[in-house]
Write an enzyme that holds these catalytic residues in place. Structure first.
Site, short mmCIF file in Angstrom:
data_model
loop_
_atom_site.label_atom_id
_atom_site.label_comp_id
_atom_site.label_asym_id
_atom_site.label_seq_id
_atom_site.Cartn_x
_atom_site.Cartn_y
_atom_site.Cartn_z
CE LYS A 176 -1.80 -2.07 3.46
NZ LYS A 176 -2.54 -2.44 4.68
CB THR A 207 -6.41 7.09 7.78
OG1 THR A 207 -5.39 7.51 8.71
CG2 THR A 207 -6.61 8.17 6.73
N GLY A 209 -7.82 2.24 10.98
CA GLY A 209 -8.38 0.98 10.51
C GLY A 209 -8.36 0.76 9.02
CB THR A 210 -6.84 2.58 6.14
OG1 THR A 210 -5.54 2.69 6.75
CG2 THR A 210 -7.56 3.90 6.25
N GLY A 211 -5.91 -0.29 7.04
CA GLY A 211 -5.28 -1.55 6.67
C GLY A 211 -6.15 -2.75 6.97
CB CYS A 212 -8.23 -3.61 9.92
SG CYS A 212 -7.00 -3.42 11.22
#
Length: 278
Positions: A176, A207, A209-212
């Site tokens: 990412k 932002t 929790g974007t990865g989760c």
């Protein structure tokens, strides 16, 4: 009756609901998959940071996973926060017996900057968990840790994605892109080729929790039978909308909007550019 696709997340908690299994379950629901969750760690966190966490016992971790597989066999699994080497080994030893798509989100540091993984866990993740995975979803910082060097350009992100695949034998890796370019560009490497997924960037601090959320969406799409490329493309649109339609909740870095794709307020286009084979 048509079978409902089910997805299992194995990760930590977030009592404010923006990250971890709470974000995963919301994402599974929005992606029309039945969500299930195994808790690895109970985390005291909010939008301002991580205050403390307690890991569940290895026995409880194993019993949770076995309870799910014995009853509702998942169509895909994703992992998030796995704090210790012993947890990595336990999860890998259980999942290597199963034939199920696996998304590994190598959660090492929270959005707030707080560490969520012991240093010894990283190497074992590379040796035991990633070889079992369909796709790994590191951000730039996590990819740098996995390859042991800095990433300062999209070209270096491409090289990192390829290196992770070649060194760990994971089937695919998407790095990412963070703030490497003006647009939000992610790099996918699989089957000897790269693809770039780009979307307009939203300037916001919300932002959390974007990865989760992104990795959970990929897992849900894989459970629904999408190819890796299709799952990534659809999930990129999902997370782009979730960031663009901010909720502005919390005193710190607020959570993304998991139901944003249903609002249809944003005209967001994700560009997918496939590159030549490596």
């Amino acid at each position: 009756m048509k079978k409902v696709p089910s997805v299992l997340t194995i990760a930590g908690t977030d009592p404010t609901g923006g990250a971890g299994i709470h974000a995963d379950l919301k994402t599974f629901q929005e992606c029309t998959a039945y969500g299930m969750a195994v808790v690895t760690s109970v985390v005291a966190q909010n939008t301002e940071g991580v205050r403390n966490y307690v890991n569940v016992s290895l026995e409880m971790l194993e019993e949770q996973i076995e309870a799910v597989f014995d009853d509702i066999y998942p169509d895909a699994v994703k992992t998030g926060m796995i704090a210790t080497p012993e947890m990595i080994e336990k999860i890998a030893s259980l999942l290597e017996k199963e034939d199920v798509p696996l998304v590994v989100d190598p959660v090492m540091v929270a959005t707030s900057g707080d560490s969520l993984m012991e240093k010894e866990t990283v190497q074992l993740m590379k040796e035991r968990l990633l070889p079992l995975a369909t796709i790994a979803t590191p951000n730039i910082s996590e990819a740098e840790i996995l390859i042991g060097k800095s990433i300062r350009s999209l070209k270096e992100a491409e090289e990192a994605a390829q290196q992770i695949v070649e060194e760990t034998k994971v089937k695919a890796t998407i790095v990412k892109g963070g703030h490497l370019t003006e647009e939000a560009t992610d790099i996918l490497y699989t089957d000897g080729k790269w693809e770039r997924f780009s979307a307009p960037r939203t300037e916001t601090k919300h932002t959390h929790g974007t990865g989760c959320t992104f990795s959970a969406a990929i897992a849900a799409k894989l459970a629904r039978g999408r190819s890796i490329e299709e799952a990534v493309s659809e999930s990129k649109t999902f997370i782009t909308n979730a960031i663009a339609e901010t909720l502005a909740i919390g005193k710190g870095n607020g959570p993304v909007n998991h139901w944003a794709s249903r609002l249809k307020k944003s005209d967001i286009v994700v560009e997918n550019a496939r590159q030549l084979e490596g």
